[in-house]
Enzyme design. Structure first.
Site, PDB file in Angstrom:
ATOM      1  N   LYS A   1      14.664  15.095  -2.923  1.00  0.00           N
ATOM      2  CA  LYS A   1      14.487  14.833  -1.487  1.00  0.00           C
ATOM      3  C   LYS A   1      15.136  15.948  -0.665  1.00  0.00           C
ATOM      4  CE  LYS A   1      14.142  10.099  -0.843  1.00  0.00           C
ATOM      5  NZ  LYS A   1      14.921   8.883  -0.938  1.00  0.00           N
TER       6      LYS A   1
ATOM      7  N   HIS B   1      16.661  25.584  -7.397  1.00  0.00           N
ATOM      8  CA  HIS B   1      17.182  25.034  -8.642  1.00  0.00           C
ATOM      9  C   HIS B   1      17.954  23.751  -8.320  1.00  0.00           C
ATOM     10  CE1 HIS B   1      18.460  25.156 -12.809  1.00  0.00           C
ATOM     11  NE2 HIS B   1      19.666  24.818 -12.382  1.00  0.00           N
TER      12      HIS B   1
HETATM   13  C1  GAR Z   1      12.317  20.857  -8.931  1.00  0.00           C
HETATM   14  O1  GAR Z   1      13.351  19.920  -9.062  1.00  0.00           O
HETATM   15  C2  GAR Z   1      12.860  22.260  -9.013  1.00  0.00           C
HETATM   16  O2  GAR Z   1      14.107  22.403  -8.408  1.00  0.00           O
HETATM   17  C3  GAR Z   1      12.980  22.444 -10.505  1.00  0.00           C
HETATM   18  O3  GAR Z   1      11.825  21.841 -11.035  1.00  0.00           O
HETATM   19  C4  GAR Z   1      11.396  20.798 -10.160  1.00  0.00           C
HETATM   20  C5  GAR Z   1       9.963  21.073  -9.791  1.00  0.00           C
HETATM   21  O4  GAR Z   1       9.422  20.011  -9.075  1.00  0.00           O
HETATM   22  N1  GAR Z   1      13.069  23.806 -10.855  1.00  0.00           N
HETATM   23  C6  GAR Z   1      13.821  24.258 -11.852  1.00  0.00           C
HETATM   24  O5  GAR Z   1      14.481  23.539 -12.568  1.00  0.00           O
HETATM   25  C7  GAR Z   1      13.797  25.775 -12.023  1.00  0.00           C
HETATM   26  N2  GAR Z   1      14.826  26.193 -12.897  1.00  0.00           N
HETATM   27  P1  GAR Z   1       8.138  20.195  -8.191  1.00  0.00           P
HETATM   28  O6  GAR Z   1       7.085  20.825  -9.111  1.00  0.00           O
HETATM   29  O7  GAR Z   1       7.742  18.815  -7.786  1.00  0.00           O
HETATM   30  O8  GAR Z   1       8.465  21.080  -7.031  1.00  0.00           O
END
Ligand code: GAR
Length: 204
Positions: free
Chosen positions: A176, A113
């Protein structure tokens, strides 16, 4: 130390950059884990194509095809079981899993998160951080429990909020760090160094 190669099942809804970072850490030999199946609840999730390109089984399971959430999750369990996954990795999966699913995979579901939990759970945590005016935010890898972003915390990393940050620039810098944090948390589990006591994670 007795390190086991974990079989990972990944749940995604979108871009899949965290999934890619985990796959890469495995390929580079830093992480004793292998992504064996990726499931998305959205057909257009770029993560599916990214996994396919790595020759990883990628599946779109449409939640709307099932009359209940229980049936949808039953299908997920069926697929994960057939791939003999040891851990389920939520990587930008925008759905809450039911207590039934979580008790089936007790202490085997991880999430990342983009905030320092318990601050800013739920949607748009980076915008929440900017709007609140915090000077430090970051990211959290935690076990998933029945609440929203409330499970026992495995690792966290702080990211400073800069004067001229907006939600997008902060999200980019946090992302990152996410890419470097998630695989480390999984590696701790692979090395058998993680135990849970109450809501605390003890790292040996
Ligand atoms: C990431 O920033 C992750 O931490 C967030 O969504 C993004 C997904 O990016 N998750 C949440 O907010 C869950 N509550 P990604 O598909 O490029 O990994």
């Amino acid at each position: 130390m007795n390190t086991k190669t974990l079989r990972l099942g990944v749940l995604v809804s979108g871009r899949g950059s965290n999934m890619e970072a985990i796959i890469k850490a495995g390929e580079e030999g830093k992480l004793n884990a292998k992504v064996v199946v990726v499931i998305s609840d959205r057909s257009e999730a770029p993560a599916l194509k990214k996994a396919e390109r790595k020759n990883i089984k990628s599946l779109y399971v449409n939640p709307k095809q099932f009359s209940t959430k229980a049936e949808y999750e039953e299908e997920l369990i069926k697929i994960f079981s057939s791939f003999e996954v040891d851990l389920i990795i939520l990587a930008g999966f925008m759905r809450l899993l039911s207590p039934r699913f979580l008790s089936y995979y007790k202490n085997k579901v991880l999430n990342i998160h983009p905030s320092l939990l318990p601050s800013f759970p739920g949607l748009e945590p980076q915008k929440q951080a900017i709007d609140y005016g915090v000077k430090v935010s970051g990211c959290t890898v935690h076990f998933v429990d029945e609440g929203m972003d409330t499970g026992p915390i495995i690792l966290q990393r702080a990211v400073p909020v800069l004067e001229d940050d907006d939600a997008e620039s902060l999200a980019e810098r946090i992302l990152k760090e996410e890419h470097d944090l998630y695989w480390r948390a999984i590696q701790l589990i692979a090395e058998g160094r993680v135990t849970i006591e109450g809501r605390k994670v003890i790292l040996k």
